[in-house]
Design a protein around this motif. Structure first.
Motif, PDB file in Angstrom:
ATOM      1  N   GLY A  22      97.287  71.998   2.472  1.00 38.23           N
ATOM      2  CA  GLY A  22      98.449  71.105   2.444  1.00 38.23           C
ATOM      3  C   GLY A  22      99.530  71.391   3.471  1.00 38.23           C
ATOM      4  O   GLY A  22     100.686  70.997   3.273  1.00 38.23           O
ATOM      5  N   LEU A  23      99.205  72.036   4.586  1.00 35.54           N
ATOM      6  CA  LEU A  23     100.211  72.298   5.602  1.00 35.54           C
ATOM      7  C   LEU A  23     100.533  71.010   6.358  1.00 35.54           C
ATOM      8  O   LEU A  23      99.678  70.159   6.573  1.00 35.54           O
ATOM      9  CB  LEU A  23      99.725  73.375   6.576  1.00 35.54           C
ATOM     10  CG  LEU A  23      99.941  74.819   6.115  1.00 35.54           C
ATOM     11  CD1 LEU A  23      99.117  75.162   4.906  1.00 35.54           C
ATOM     12  CD2 LEU A  23      99.649  75.767   7.240  1.00 35.54           C
ATOM     13  N   LYS A  24     101.779  70.906   6.753  1.00 33.98           N
ATOM     14  CA  LYS A  24     102.284  69.720   7.455  1.00 33.98           C
ATOM     15  C   LYS A  24     101.972  69.822   8.953  1.00 33.98           C
ATOM     16  O   LYS A  24     102.196  70.854   9.576  1.00 33.98           O
ATOM     17  CB  LYS A  24     103.800  69.643   7.259  1.00 33.98           C
ATOM     18  CG  LYS A  24     104.479  68.522   8.008  1.00 33.98           C
ATOM     19  CD  LYS A  24     105.984  68.589   7.803  1.00 33.98           C
ATOM     20  CE  LYS A  24     106.687  67.598   8.688  1.00 33.98           C
ATOM     21  NZ  LYS A  24     108.150  67.745   8.591  1.00 33.98           N
ATOM     22  N   VAL A  25     101.469  68.727   9.539  1.00 30.01           N
ATOM     23  CA  VAL A  25     101.199  68.677  10.973  1.00 30.01           C
ATOM     24  C   VAL A  25     102.496  68.384  11.718  1.00 30.01           C
ATOM     25  O   VAL A  25     103.150  67.376  11.459  1.00 30.01           O
ATOM     26  CB  VAL A  25     100.137  67.608  11.311  1.00 30.01           C
ATOM     27  CG1 VAL A  25      99.967  67.481  12.827  1.00 30.01           C
ATOM     28  CG2 VAL A  25      98.810  67.928  10.638  1.00 30.01           C
ATOM     29  N   LEU A  26     102.859  69.279  12.625  1.00 30.07           N
ATOM     30  CA  LEU A  26     104.038  69.065  13.471  1.00 30.07           C
ATOM     31  C   LEU A  26     103.647  68.423  14.790  1.00 30.07           C
ATOM     32  O   LEU A  26     104.345  67.551  15.288  1.00 30.07           O
ATOM     33  CB  LEU A  26     104.741  70.401  13.753  1.00 30.07           C
ATOM     34  CG  LEU A  26     105.314  71.135  12.548  1.00 30.07           C
ATOM     35  CD1 LEU A  26     105.884  72.482  12.986  1.00 30.07           C
ATOM     36  CD2 LEU A  26     106.390  70.291  11.882  1.00 30.07           C
ATOM     37  N   ALA A  27     102.537  68.878  15.350  1.00 30.86           N
ATOM     38  CA  ALA A  27     102.069  68.344  16.634  1.00 30.86           C
ATOM     39  C   ALA A  27     100.602  68.689  16.799  1.00 30.86           C
ATOM     40  O   ALA A  27     100.137  69.721  16.318  1.00 30.86           O
ATOM     41  CB  ALA A  27     102.874  68.928  17.791  1.00 30.86           C
ATOM     42  N   GLU A  28      99.893  67.809  17.493  1.00 27.44           N
ATOM     43  CA  GLU A  28      98.491  68.050  17.811  1.00 27.44           C
ATOM     44  C   GLU A  28      98.277  67.678  19.268  1.00 27.44           C
ATOM     45  O   GLU A  28      98.622  66.574  19.686  1.00 27.44           O
ATOM     46  CB  GLU A  28      97.581  67.214  16.915  1.00 27.44           C
ATOM     47  CG  GLU A  28      96.117  67.435  17.167  1.00 27.44           C
ATOM     48  CD  GLU A  28      95.233  66.669  16.196  1.00 27.44           C
ATOM     49  OE1 GLU A  28      94.139  67.163  15.893  1.00 27.44           O
ATOM     50  OE2 GLU A  28      95.643  65.574  15.739  1.00 27.44           O
ATOM     51  N   ASN A  29      97.729  68.623  20.029  1.00 26.37           N
ATOM     52  CA  ASN A  29      97.524  68.397  21.452  1.00 26.37           C
ATOM     53  C   ASN A  29      96.134  68.839  21.869  1.00 26.37           C
ATOM     54  O   ASN A  29      95.666  69.905  21.463  1.00 26.37           O
ATOM     55  CB  ASN A  29      98.557  69.178  22.278  1.00 26.37           C
ATOM     56  CG  ASN A  29      99.952  68.677  22.026  1.00 26.37           C
ATOM     57  OD1 ASN A  29     100.302  67.578  22.421  1.00 26.37           O
ATOM     58  ND2 ASN A  29     100.763  69.469  21.338  1.00 26.37           N
ATOM     59  N   TYR A  30      95.501  68.013  22.690  1.00 29.34           N
ATOM     60  CA  TYR A  30      94.238  68.390  23.315  1.00 29.34           C
ATOM     61  C   TYR A  30      94.551  68.757  24.749  1.00 29.34           C
ATOM     62  O   TYR A  30      95.135  67.974  25.495  1.00 29.34           O
ATOM     63  CB  TYR A  30      93.219  67.254  23.268  1.00 29.34           C
ATOM     64  CG  TYR A  30      91.937  67.608  23.978  1.00 29.34           C
ATOM     65  CD1 TYR A  30      91.069  68.546  23.426  1.00 29.34           C
ATOM     66  CD2 TYR A  30      91.616  67.041  25.197  1.00 29.34           C
ATOM     67  CE1 TYR A  30      89.899  68.898  24.080  1.00 29.34           C
ATOM     68  CE2 TYR A  30      90.441  67.382  25.855  1.00 29.34           C
ATOM     69  CZ  TYR A  30      89.594  68.312  25.293  1.00 29.34           C
ATOM     70  OH  TYR A  30      88.444  68.663  25.934  1.00 29.34           O
ATOM     71  N   ARG A  31      94.198  69.967  25.137  1.00 21.53           N
ATOM     72  CA  ARG A  31      94.458  70.454  26.491  1.00 21.53           C
ATOM     73  C   ARG A  31      93.147  70.380  27.271  1.00 21.53           C
ATOM     74  O   ARG A  31      92.317  71.276  27.185  1.00 21.53           O
ATOM     75  CB  ARG A  31      95.019  71.862  26.422  1.00 21.53           C
ATOM     76  CG  ARG A  31      96.309  71.861  25.590  1.00 21.53           C
ATOM     77  CD  ARG A  31      96.833  73.191  25.234  1.00 21.53           C
ATOM     78  NE  ARG A  31      95.835  74.059  24.630  1.00 21.53           N
ATOM     79  CZ  ARG A  31      96.041  75.338  24.370  1.00 21.53           C
ATOM     80  NH1 ARG A  31      97.187  75.888  24.656  1.00 21.53           N
ATOM     81  NH2 ARG A  31      95.112  76.070  23.814  1.00 21.53           N
TER      82      ARG A  31
END
Length: 130
Positions: A27-36
């Protein structure tokens, strides 16, 4: 000098499986998701209710880290919970194997261990005094 924990970084072997585990099961909240693209790597910034962050990384061909028997280095990551029985029940309902709840001989607090999809040892520590 130190004022708290800002983040913990975890490298996973299967990004989608670990992303589901940390977001949908824990149940952790997503702050940001990035594909490098230049690294063929994902970086997922997650947040606990107290503001502590977990950075979930994927790197192609990252070597596994030995965990058992107890290897040198980070031993486990522990999360606080108000009700360990409810937390364990939720994990078990999601198919997560959880060790029996134990009582710390020094603090009298209840705790248990389980693992993330890559076998990283995780702990639940109950913060409520019974």
């Amino acid at each position: 000098m130190l004022t708290g924990t800002h983040h913990i970084a975890v490298i996973c072997s299967d990004y989608q499986i670990s992303k589901r585990f940390y977001t949908q099961i824990l149940g952790l909240k997503v702050l940001a998701e990035n594909y490098r693209e230049h690294r063929d790597s994902y970086k997922l910034d997650l947040e606990l209710l107290d503001g502590t962050q977990i950075e979930l990384f994927s790197f192609p061909e990252a070597p596994p880290r030995p965990s058992f028997p107890e290897a040198q280095g980070l031993r486990h990551l522990a999360f606080s919970v108000d009700d360990i029985d409810s937390a364990v029940s939720l994990l078990v309902e999601q198919g997560v194997s959880v060790e029996p709840i134990r009582v710390d001989e020094y603090t009298g607090k209840r705790y248990t261990f389980f693992q993330d999809p890559d076998g990283l040892p995780l702990e639940l520590c109950e913060e409520v005094t019974r």
